[in-house]
Scaffold this motif. Sequence first.
Motif, mmCIF file in Angstrom:
data_model
loop_
_atom_site.group_PDB
_atom_site.id
_atom_site.type_symbol
_atom_site.label_atom_id
_atom_site.label_comp_id
_atom_site.label_asym_id
_atom_site.label_seq_id
_atom_site.Cartn_x
_atom_site.Cartn_y
_atom_site.Cartn_z
ATOM 1 N N GLU A 1 -4.481 1.986 -0.994
ATOM 2 C CA GLU A 1 -3.435 2.674 -1.613
ATOM 3 C C GLU A 1 -2.618 1.752 -2.442
ATOM 4 O O GLU A 1 -2.422 1.567 -3.564
ATOM 5 C CB GLU A 1 -2.532 3.527 -1.033
ATOM 6 N N ARG A 2 -2.392 0.547 -1.818
ATOM 7 C CA ARG A 2 -1.499 -0.648 -2.138
ATOM 8 C C ARG A 2 -2.367 -1.407 -3.327
ATOM 9 O O ARG A 2 -1.710 -1.593 -4.310
ATOM 10 C CB ARG A 2 -1.070 -1.508 -1.232
ATOM 11 N N LEU B 1 2.740 -7.209 -1.650
ATOM 12 C CA LEU B 1 1.837 -6.637 -0.809
ATOM 13 C C LEU B 1 1.934 -6.938 0.919
ATOM 14 O O LEU B 1 1.660 -6.391 1.656
ATOM 15 C CB LEU B 1 0.361 -7.114 -1.144
#
Length: 204
Positions: free
Chosen positions: A81-82, A107
Motif C-alpha cells: 500500500e505504501r 516510508l
Amino acid sequence: MTAEQNPAPRERDRAPKQDRSRATRQRLLEAAVACLAEHGWAGSTVAVVAERAGVSRGAAQHHFPTREDLFTAAVEYVAEERSTALRDLFPDGPADRRAVVAALVGLYTGPLFRAALHLWVAASNEDQLRARVTELEARVGRESHRIAVELLGADESRPGVRETVQGLLDMARGLGLANLLTDDTARRERVVAQWAELLEQALG
C-alpha cells in the motif's frame, strides 16, 4: 422465468460473501499492523488483533491459520500500500529529487516501519518466522529500490549509481530507526536536503 434466468440463491449470495470476506481480511491486516507497531510482537496475539478488528478469533484464524501468517501478511499488505501511495505521489514519473528523497524517507518513519522492526526482532529469534520475513523484506527492498530508481531518473548503467540509490534507502532506514525514540523531524529535514544535493551531483 426459467432457472437459467433466475440464478440460484447460492450464486446470488456468493459475491456479497466474497466482499465481506475481503473486508474482514483487510480489517485484520490493518489491525495487525497497528497492534504490532503499538505493542510489539509479544503483545500482539491473534486474539488482540481480532478484538481490535471487531471480528471473532475463529474468523481471524479462518483467514490466517497461524500468527506468523497473520503478521507477515499484514506487513506485506501495508508495504504494498505504501509503495502504491509513493508512486501515486509522482504520477508523471521522475520528479524533483528533494521531494522524492523526502517521500522515500517517509516510508521508514511511519507505523509500517515500526511494525516491520518488531517483526524483524521476533524473526531473529524464531527460525520459522525468520525465513518468511527474510523473503518478504528482500521483495519489499527490491520494490523500494526499483521505485527509487524510477522516480529519481537514475541511470544505473553508470558506475556507482546503483550503490548511491541503495545508500539513500539505507540512510532512510537509519532515519526511521532514530525516529523510533524521539521526534527527529528537524534533523531529518536537514539530512534530506543534504542528500538531495548529493544525488544531484551523483546522478547528474
